[in-house]
Design a protein around this motif. Structure first.
Motif, PDB file in Angstrom:
ATOM      1  N   PRO A   1     -19.124 -23.907  11.163  1.00 56.37           N
ATOM      2  CA  PRO A   1     -17.776 -23.465  11.551  1.00 56.37           C
ATOM      3  C   PRO A   1     -17.104 -22.583  10.508  1.00 56.37           C
TER       4      PRO A   1
ATOM      5  N   GLY B   1     -18.780 -19.034  10.726  1.00 62.01           N
ATOM      6  CA  GLY B   1     -18.493 -18.467  12.041  1.00 62.01           C
ATOM      7  C   GLY B   1     -17.041 -18.028  12.155  1.00 62.01           C
ATOM      8  N   GLY B   2     -16.127 -18.848  11.630  1.00 64.33           N
ATOM      9  CA  GLY B   2     -14.707 -18.471  11.632  1.00 64.33           C
ATOM     10  C   GLY B   2     -14.438 -17.264  10.758  1.00 64.33           C
TER      11      GLY B   2
ATOM     12  N   SER C   1     -10.709 -20.208   7.529  1.00 63.08           N
ATOM     13  CA  SER C   1     -12.129 -20.552   7.431  1.00 63.08           C
ATOM     14  C   SER C   1     -12.543 -20.753   5.975  1.00 63.08           C
TER      15      SER C   1
ATOM     16  N   ILE D   1     -20.086 -20.586  15.134  1.00 60.64           N
ATOM     17  CA  ILE D   1     -19.152 -21.695  14.942  1.00 60.64           C
ATOM     18  C   ILE D   1     -19.703 -22.964  15.571  1.00 60.64           C
TER      19      ILE D   1
END
Length: 96
Positions: A29, A32-33, A78, A24
């Motif tokens: 991000p 990663g989320g 996400s 993230i």
């Protein structure tokens, strides 16, 4: 019960969460989320299957519901992060 058995899958989930948070902050991000939500849903599945170890904080039912909902919302959020078409579709479901 040995000390190793009491930890169960906790180190694996913790490592996955730490790597996801690094992704993230360092790379992307959105992915990663997504990875963090997936790791949380894996934790829910492991808790449901009885491999609680240190993942077992409350009752099994509460743990599974809490982890599943939080993981699903994180994955969904996400996916919506940079997708305006999907955001519009979901918002249209709640529009009158």
């Amino acid at each position: 019960m040995t000390e190793r058995e009491s930890w169960g899958p906790y180190p694996l989930i913790l490592a996955g969460a730490a790597i996801s948070v690094l992704v993230i902050f360092i790379a992307n991000p959105r992915w990663g989320g997504f990875a963090l939500g997936a790791v949380i849903m894996i934790a829910a599945a492991l808790r449901f299957a009885g491999y609680g170890g240190q993942l077992a904080v409350r009752s099994k039912k509460n743990d599974v519901i809490t982890l599943s909902v939080f993981g699903f919302v994180l994955v969904l959020t996400s996916l919506l992060l940079y997708n305006n078409e999907l955001k519009a579709l979901i918002l249209s479901l709640f529009a009158r």
